[in-house]
Design a protein around this motif. Structure first.
Motif, PDB file in Angstrom:
ATOM      1  N   GLY A  40      37.377  38.873  24.448  1.00 41.31           N
ATOM      2  CA  GLY A  40      37.428  37.441  24.722  1.00 41.31           C
ATOM      3  C   GLY A  40      38.841  36.923  24.932  1.00 41.31           C
ATOM      4  N   GLU A  41      39.809  37.580  24.320  1.00 45.14           N
ATOM      5  CA  GLU A  41      41.200  37.142  24.471  1.00 45.14           C
ATOM      6  C   GLU A  41      41.663  37.189  25.921  1.00 45.14           C
ATOM      7  OE1 GLU A  41      40.595  38.384  20.286  1.00 45.14           O
ATOM      8  OE2 GLU A  41      40.132  39.327  22.214  1.00 45.14           O
ATOM      9  N   TYR A  42      41.060  38.059  26.736  1.00 41.69           N
ATOM     10  CA  TYR A  42      41.441  38.131  28.150  1.00 41.69           C
ATOM     11  C   TYR A  42      41.120  36.824  28.870  1.00 41.69           C
ATOM     12  CZ  TYR A  42      42.162  43.244  27.945  1.00 41.69           C
ATOM     13  OH  TYR A  42      42.605  44.501  27.682  1.00 41.69           O
ATOM     14  N   MET A  43      40.063  36.148  28.450  1.00 38.73           N
ATOM     15  CA  MET A  43      39.694  34.866  29.051  1.00 38.73           C
ATOM     16  C   MET A  43      40.446  33.714  28.388  1.00 38.73           C
ATOM     17  SD  MET A  43      37.804  33.307  31.333  1.00 38.73           S
ATOM     18  CE  MET A  43      36.308  34.152  31.778  1.00 38.73           C
ATOM     19  N   GLU A  44      40.719  33.847  27.117  1.00 39.02           N
ATOM     20  CA  GLU A  44      41.334  32.770  26.344  1.00 39.02           C
ATOM     21  C   GLU A  44      42.829  32.611  26.612  1.00 39.02           C
ATOM     22  OE1 GLU A  44      40.259  33.969  22.405  1.00 39.02           O
ATOM     23  OE2 GLU A  44      38.131  33.728  22.823  1.00 39.02           O
ATOM     24  N   ASN A  45      43.452  33.643  27.144  1.00 36.97           N
ATOM     25  CA  ASN A  45      44.888  33.618  27.433  1.00 36.97           C
ATOM     26  C   ASN A  45      45.119  33.869  28.917  1.00 36.97           C
ATOM     27  OD1 ASN A  45      45.882  33.480  24.595  1.00 36.97           O
ATOM     28  ND2 ASN A  45      44.748  35.400  24.472  1.00 36.97           N
ATOM     29  N   ARG A  46      45.498  32.849  29.625  1.00 36.17           N
ATOM     30  CA  ARG A  46      45.653  32.979  31.082  1.00 36.17           C
ATOM     31  C   ARG A  46      46.654  34.055  31.476  1.00 36.17           C
ATOM     32  NH1 ARG A  46      44.455  27.152  33.756  1.00 36.17           N
ATOM     33  NH2 ARG A  46      42.774  26.658  32.326  1.00 36.17           N
ATOM     34  N   GLY A  47      47.569  34.361  30.571  1.00 39.59           N
ATOM     35  CA  GLY A  47      48.527  35.434  30.841  1.00 39.59           C
ATOM     36  C   GLY A  47      47.861  36.800  30.923  1.00 39.59           C
ATOM     37  N   LEU A  48      46.621  36.893  30.446  1.00 40.13           N
ATOM     38  CA  LEU A  48      45.886  38.155  30.495  1.00 40.13           C
ATOM     39  C   LEU A  48      44.873  38.200  31.634  1.00 40.13           C
ATOM     40  CD1 LEU A  48      45.340  38.672  26.652  1.00 40.13           C
ATOM     41  CD2 LEU A  48      47.024  39.778  28.134  1.00 40.13           C
ATOM     42  N   TYR A  49      44.876  37.201  32.497  1.00 46.71           N
ATOM     43  CA  TYR A  49      43.960  37.207  33.645  1.00 46.71           C
ATOM     44  C   TYR A  49      44.159  38.454  34.510  1.00 46.71           C
ATOM     45  CZ  TYR A  49      42.127  32.415  33.161  1.00 46.71           C
ATOM     46  OH  TYR A  49      41.485  31.273  32.746  1.00 46.71           O
ATOM     47  N   ASN A  50      45.417  38.950  34.580  1.00 42.91           N
ATOM     48  CA  ASN A  50      45.661  40.154  35.385  1.00 42.91           C
ATOM     49  C   ASN A  50      44.838  41.329  34.876  1.00 42.91           C
ATOM     50  OD1 ASN A  50      47.411  38.950  37.163  1.00 42.91           O
ATOM     51  ND2 ASN A  50      49.234  39.478  36.004  1.00 42.91           N
ATOM     52  N   ALA A  51      44.627  41.409  33.560  1.00 41.69           N
ATOM     53  CA  ALA A  51      43.796  42.476  33.003  1.00 41.69           C
ATOM     54  C   ALA A  51      42.356  42.329  33.486  1.00 41.69           C
ATOM     55  CB  ALA A  51      43.861  42.460  31.482  1.00 41.69           C
ATOM     56  N   LEU A  52      41.852  41.087  33.564  1.00 40.54           N
ATOM     57  CA  LEU A  52      40.500  40.865  34.069  1.00 40.54           C
ATOM     58  C   LEU A  52      40.394  41.249  35.541  1.00 40.54           C
ATOM     59  CD1 LEU A  52      39.600  37.436  32.422  1.00 40.54           C
ATOM     60  CD2 LEU A  52      38.699  39.691  31.815  1.00 40.54           C
ATOM     61  N   ILE A  53      41.376  40.848  36.315  1.00 44.52           N
ATOM     62  CA  ILE A  53      41.369  41.145  37.751  1.00 44.52           C
ATOM     63  C   ILE A  53      41.401  42.651  37.978  1.00 44.52           C
ATOM     64  CG2 ILE A  53      42.683  40.938  39.895  1.00 44.52           C
ATOM     65  CD1 ILE A  53      43.626  38.158  38.768  1.00 44.52           C
ATOM     66  N   THR A  54      42.283  43.337  37.275  1.00 43.33           N
ATOM     67  CA  THR A  54      42.415  44.783  37.424  1.00 43.33           C
ATOM     68  C   THR A  54      41.145  45.503  36.997  1.00 43.33           C
ATOM     69  OG1 THR A  54      44.793  44.614  37.035  1.00 43.33           O
ATOM     70  CG2 THR A  54      43.795  46.787  36.764  1.00 43.33           C
ATOM     71  N   THR A  55      40.583  45.129  35.865  1.00 47.15           N
ATOM     72  CA  THR A  55      39.381  45.784  35.353  1.00 47.15           C
ATOM     73  C   THR A  55      38.172  45.492  36.232  1.00 47.15           C
ATOM     74  OG1 THR A  55      40.287  45.546  33.128  1.00 47.15           O
ATOM     75  CG2 THR A  55      37.979  46.136  33.288  1.00 47.15           C
ATOM     76  N   SER A  56      38.141  44.347  36.867  1.00 50.66           N
ATOM     77  CA  SER A  56      36.989  43.973  37.699  1.00 50.66           C
ATOM     78  C   SER A  56      36.833  44.843  38.933  1.00 50.66           C
ATOM     79  CB  SER A  56      37.094  42.505  38.111  1.00 50.66           C
ATOM     80  OG  SER A  56      38.108  42.326  39.081  1.00 50.66           O
ATOM     81  N   VAL A  57      37.863  45.570  39.308  1.00 48.13           N
ATOM     82  CA  VAL A  57      37.791  46.445  40.480  1.00 48.13           C
ATOM     83  C   VAL A  57      36.667  47.464  40.319  1.00 48.13           C
ATOM     84  CG1 VAL A  57      39.066  48.248  41.739  1.00 48.13           C
ATOM     85  CG2 VAL A  57      40.210  46.124  41.093  1.00 48.13           C
ATOM     86  N   ASP A  58      36.369  47.843  39.084  1.00 50.04           N
ATOM     87  CA  ASP A  58      35.361  48.867  38.821  1.00 50.04           C
ATOM     88  C   ASP A  58      33.945  48.315  38.675  1.00 50.04           C
ATOM     89  OD1 ASP A  58      37.166  51.001  38.873  1.00 50.04           O
ATOM     90  OD2 ASP A  58      37.750  50.643  36.796  1.00 50.04           O
ATOM     91  N   ALA A  59      33.725  47.062  39.021  1.00 57.95           N
ATOM     92  CA  ALA A  59      32.393  46.462  38.908  1.00 57.95           C
ATOM     93  C   ALA A  59      31.946  45.895  40.250  1.00 57.95           C
ATOM     94  CB  ALA A  59      32.401  45.355  37.857  1.00 57.95           C
ATOM     95  N   LYS A  60      30.635  45.817  40.428  1.00 61.69           N
ATOM     96  CA  LYS A  60      30.091  45.235  41.649  1.00 61.69           C
ATOM     97  C   LYS A  60      30.003  43.715  41.558  1.00 61.69           C
ATOM     98  CE  LYS A  60      27.313  49.281  42.724  1.00 61.69           C
ATOM     99  NZ  LYS A  60      25.945  49.805  42.858  1.00 61.69           N
ATOM    100  N   VAL A  61      29.747  43.199  40.349  1.00 64.54           N
ATOM    101  CA  VAL A  61      29.565  41.762  40.142  1.00 64.54           C
ATOM    102  C   VAL A  61      30.362  41.330  38.914  1.00 64.54           C
ATOM    103  CG1 VAL A  61      27.870  39.982  39.520  1.00 64.54           C
ATOM    104  CG2 VAL A  61      27.261  41.737  41.164  1.00 64.54           C
ATOM    105  N   ILE A  62      30.908  40.122  38.993  1.00 63.08           N
ATOM    106  CA  ILE A  62      31.621  39.513  37.873  1.00 63.08           C
ATOM    107  C   ILE A  62      30.656  38.542  37.199  1.00 63.08           C
ATOM    108  CG2 ILE A  62      33.654  38.184  37.191  1.00 63.08           C
ATOM    109  CD1 ILE A  62      34.297  40.700  38.977  1.00 63.08           C
ATOM    110  N   ALA A  63      30.590  38.586  35.859  1.00 61.53           N
ATOM    111  CA  ALA A  63      29.761  37.632  35.118  1.00 61.53           C
ATOM    112  C   ALA A  63      30.635  36.863  34.147  1.00 61.53           C
ATOM    113  CB  ALA A  63      28.651  38.339  34.363  1.00 61.53           C
TER     114      ALA A  63
END
Length: 145
Positions: free
Chosen positions: A45-68
């Motif tokens: 949850g900290e990835y969403m709660e801290n905008r400085g960690l959005y890059n981690a979400l973007i990078t990790t999302s490459v391995d998924a077909k859909v974002i939820a």
């Protein structure tokens, strides 16, 4: 490639959704790092709660077909920025969890916030009582990307 990556505030129900999707026994725990399931990616949850960690979400999302984007309407804080879905070049859906614990007003507010974030579809679920899971899981089973 996994079907879906779950993003949301701490305690929003991401891990429980992963466990339900993979038909595992529900074990409540705090996700400390990105965890891979058979069909899903669970993020802290900290990835969403801290905008400085959005890059981690973007990078990790490459391995998924859909974002939820997973949203707990019983919590007052909103960490989902308007237009959040614009960061991704994939379909972004919204999932409102814990609908049996929330008021209609809370659910409507969650719906509005997920729409503002750019969610293309919004599902309302309660994983404890198995409400609304079938339409969500049917959607995931029919992903053809």
């Amino acid at each position: 490639m996994k079907n879906i990556i779950f993003m949301g505030k701490t305690g929003s129900g991401k891990t429980t959704l992963c466990q339900k999707l993979d038909q595992l026994e529900i074990k409540y725990k705090k996700t400390q790092s990105v965890e891979l399931y058979n069909n899903a990616i669970d993020t802290p949850g900290e990835y969403m709660e801290n905008r400085g960690l959005y890059n981690a979400l973007i990078t990790t999302s490459v391995d998924a077909k859909v974002i939820a984007i997973v949203y707990d309407p019983t919590q007052e804080e909103n960490y989902i920025a308007p237009g959040f879905a614009g960061m991704f070049c994939k379909d972004v859906i919204g999932i409102i969890t814990k609908i049996n614990k929330a008021t209609e007003e809370q659910i409507n507010l969650a719906y509005d916030r997920l729409e503002l974030a750019g969610a293309s579809q919004i599902f309302k679920v309660d994983t404890v009582d198995d409400i609304g899971l079938k339409p969500l899981f049917d959607y995931l089973a029919n992903i053809n990307l």
